[in-house]
Design an enzyme around this catalytic site. Sequence first.
Site, PDB file in Angstrom:
ATOM      1  N   GLY A 111       0.811  -1.219   0.000  1.00 35.54           N
ATOM      2  CA  GLY A 111       0.000   0.000   0.000  1.00 35.54           C
ATOM      3  C   GLY A 111       0.840   1.263   0.000  1.00 35.54           C
ATOM      4  O   GLY A 111       0.393   2.307  -0.480  1.00 35.54           O
ATOM      5  N   GLU A 114       1.738   1.919  -3.456  1.00 35.62           N
ATOM      6  CA  GLU A 114       0.516   2.362  -4.144  1.00 35.62           C
ATOM      7  C   GLU A 114       0.194   3.830  -3.832  1.00 35.62           C
ATOM      8  O   GLU A 114      -0.237   4.578  -4.715  1.00 35.62           O
ATOM      9  CB  GLU A 114      -0.645   1.422  -3.770  1.00 35.62           C
ATOM     10  CG  GLU A 114      -0.424   0.024  -4.352  1.00 35.62           C
ATOM     11  CD  GLU A 114      -1.372  -1.026  -3.807  1.00 35.62           C
ATOM     12  OE1 GLU A 114      -1.462  -1.161  -2.563  1.00 35.62           O
ATOM     13  OE2 GLU A 114      -2.026  -1.709  -4.606  1.00 35.62           O
TER      14      GLU A 114
HETATM   15  C1  HXC Z   1       2.257  -3.963  10.353  1.00 36.86           C
HETATM   16  C2  HXC Z   1       4.530  -3.767  10.245  1.00 36.86           C
HETATM   17  C3  HXC Z   1       4.484  -3.726   8.833  1.00 36.86           C
HETATM   18  C4  HXC Z   1       3.194  -3.802   8.207  1.00 36.86           C
HETATM   19  C5  HXC Z   1       6.536  -3.577   9.439  1.00 36.86           C
HETATM   20  N1  HXC Z   1       5.836  -3.677  10.565  1.00 36.86           N
HETATM   21  N2  HXC Z   1       5.740  -3.622   8.359  1.00 36.86           N
HETATM   22  N3  HXC Z   1       3.429  -3.886  10.997  1.00 36.86           N
HETATM   23  N4  HXC Z   1       2.121  -3.933   9.024  1.00 36.86           N
HETATM   24  N5  HXC Z   1       3.032  -3.733   6.895  1.00 36.86           N
HETATM   25  C6  HXC Z   1       6.323  -3.675  11.930  1.00 36.86           C
HETATM   26  C7  HXC Z   1       7.030  -4.976  12.280  1.00 36.86           C
HETATM   27  O1  HXC Z   1       6.103  -5.971  12.645  1.00 36.86           O
HETATM   28  C8  HXC Z   1       7.906  -4.539  13.438  1.00 36.86           C
HETATM   29  O2  HXC Z   1       7.112  -4.455  14.606  1.00 36.86           O
HETATM   30  C9  HXC Z   1       8.317  -3.114  13.045  1.00 36.86           C
HETATM   31  O3  HXC Z   1       7.328  -2.683  12.103  1.00 36.86           O
HETATM   32  C10 HXC Z   1       9.676  -3.072  12.384  1.00 36.86           C
HETATM   33  O4  HXC Z   1       9.676  -3.983  11.311  1.00 36.86           O
HETATM   34  P1  HXC Z   1      10.785  -5.144  11.129  1.00 36.86           P
HETATM   35  O5  HXC Z   1      10.177  -6.185  10.275  1.00 36.86           O
HETATM   36  O6  HXC Z   1      11.315  -5.571  12.458  1.00 36.86           O
HETATM   37  O7  HXC Z   1      11.934  -4.351  10.365  1.00 36.86           O
HETATM   38  P2  HXC Z   1      12.937  -4.935   9.277  1.00 36.86           P
HETATM   39  O8  HXC Z   1      13.466  -6.275   9.716  1.00 36.86           O
HETATM   40  O9  HXC Z   1      13.921  -3.853   9.036  1.00 36.86           O
HETATM   41  O10 HXC Z   1      12.073  -5.178   7.975  1.00 36.86           O
HETATM   42  C11 HXC Z   1      11.443  -4.067   7.338  1.00 36.86           C
HETATM   43  C12 HXC Z   1      10.434  -4.587   6.267  1.00 36.86           C
HETATM   44  C13 HXC Z   1       9.509  -5.623   6.928  1.00 36.86           C
HETATM   45  C14 HXC Z   1      11.209  -5.226   5.132  1.00 36.86           C
HETATM   46  C15 HXC Z   1       9.699  -3.382   5.752  1.00 36.86           C
HETATM   47  O11 HXC Z   1       8.955  -5.032   8.123  1.00 36.86           O
HETATM   48  C16 HXC Z   1       8.393  -6.074   6.040  1.00 36.86           C
HETATM   49  O12 HXC Z   1       8.572  -6.904   5.166  1.00 36.86           O
HETATM   50  N6  HXC Z   1       7.175  -5.562   6.314  1.00 36.86           N
HETATM   51  C17 HXC Z   1       5.995  -5.977   5.593  1.00 36.86           C
HETATM   52  C18 HXC Z   1       5.947  -5.396   4.228  1.00 36.86           C
HETATM   53  C19 HXC Z   1       4.730  -5.866   3.444  1.00 36.86           C
HETATM   54  O13 HXC Z   1       4.515  -7.074   3.251  1.00 36.86           O
HETATM   55  N7  HXC Z   1       3.885  -4.926   2.989  1.00 36.86           N
HETATM   56  C20 HXC Z   1       2.699  -5.220   2.237  1.00 36.86           C
HETATM   57  C21 HXC Z   1       1.498  -5.361   3.171  1.00 36.86           C
HETATM   58  S1  HXC Z   1       0.033  -5.785   2.267  1.00 36.86           S
HETATM   59  P3  HXC Z   1       7.610  -5.013  16.018  1.00 36.86           P
HETATM   60  O14 HXC Z   1       6.431  -4.805  16.927  1.00 36.86           O
HETATM   61  O15 HXC Z   1       7.995  -6.427  15.807  1.00 36.86           O
HETATM   62  O16 HXC Z   1       8.802  -4.107  16.345  1.00 36.86           O
HETATM   63  C22 HXC Z   1      -0.513  -4.346   1.584  1.00 36.86           C
HETATM   64  C23 HXC Z   1      -1.809  -4.393   0.842  1.00 36.86           C
HETATM   65  C24 HXC Z   1      -2.268  -3.012   0.433  1.00 36.86           C
HETATM   66  O17 HXC Z   1       0.130  -3.349   1.675  1.00 36.86           O
HETATM   67  C25 HXC Z   1      -3.677  -3.022  -0.102  1.00 36.86           C
HETATM   68  C26 HXC Z   1      -4.738  -3.089   0.941  1.00 36.86           C
HETATM   69  C27 HXC Z   1      -6.129  -3.085   0.371  1.00 36.86           C
END
Ligand code: HXC
Length: 260
Positions: A111, A114
């Site tokens: 998102g 996006e």
């Molecule tokens: C909720 C999130 C998050 C997310 C990160 N965090 N991304 N929480 N939703 N999308 C949180 C982690 O759980 C963590 O919380 C803190 O932020 C730091 O993240 P880390 O993973 O520890 O950091 P790092 O190892 O540096 O990795 C960074 C990252 C990774 C590569 C960005 O966090 C990641 O892959 N995030 C998800 C990205 C993703 O898949 N996005 C797409 C989502 S679906 P804690 O509490 O553990 O410290 C989408 C659909 C959109 O976007 C359309 C909807 C209709």
Amino acid sequence: MAYENLLVDVSERIATVTFNRPKSLNALNPPTVRELGTAMEEISSREDVGVVLLTGSGEKAFIAGADISEMKAFTTMQALDFALLGQGVLSFIERMPQPVIGAINGFALGGGCEVAMACDLLVASDTARFGQPEVNLGIIPGYGGTQRLPRLVGRNLAKELVLTGEMISAQRAYEIGLVNKVVPAAELMNAAREIAKKILSRGPVAVRTAKMAMNRGLDLDLGNACALEASLFAAGFSTADRQEGIAAFLEKRKPAFTGR
Ligand code: HXC
């Protein structure tokens, strides 16, 4: 108006909207998306704002995507509502009169990528990373990623990004035309403001109608898009800005546009 998940600041005709949930890397939950819609609507009607900057708080992320922990419990209908909510806000950003510049300070994933693609142009820090990683979660993009990405970078590159879910660097995003400019992280906001100031110095009505011609025209076939352009071009001749802009050129002086 004060927001829970956004910071909004207006100075020198530039509104800066900052996603402010740094603990979750500025992930988008439903309240944040609703606040974004409210903030952009409010800004859109402000005559003292000529350009909007969108950025993320902290050094790590612009927006790391939709909030995955909140999506865990979504029913099918809640997922539909969440997708339509965000899509509505992003198309409003494309339709609002002021140009919107994304200042991408870190991860712009799912998102977040996006939201970036709904901006009119993007400046990225050299630490930024872009991607549509939804397939890693067993879902697909829902804020227009499958549609805007192919329009921006072409079908095959978009498919590579969406189907592999892999991230790309800011430099690669620049090479494929996803971002306009890559700068060192410390220079990001200044670089975005420089572009904003340049736009602010141009004819305000022309800037507004040129954005409309391009964003609306992209949804039309070429014939209708050119007809839209011709109408907007002609309408521009009834403005004080046009009289001032042309007179200033002929008198070899700087124009003093009034936005009328
Ligand atoms: C909720 C999130 C998050 C997310 C990160 N965090 N991304 N929480 N939703 N999308 C949180 C982690 O759980 C963590 O919380 C803190 O932020 C730091 O993240 P880390 O993973 O520890 O950091 P790092 O190892 O540096 O990795 C960074 C990252 C990774 C590569 C960005 O966090 C990641 O892959 N995030 C998800 C990205 C993703 O898949 N996005 C797409 C989502 S679906 P804690 O509490 O553990 O410290 C989408 C659909 C959109 O976007 C359309 C909807 C209709």
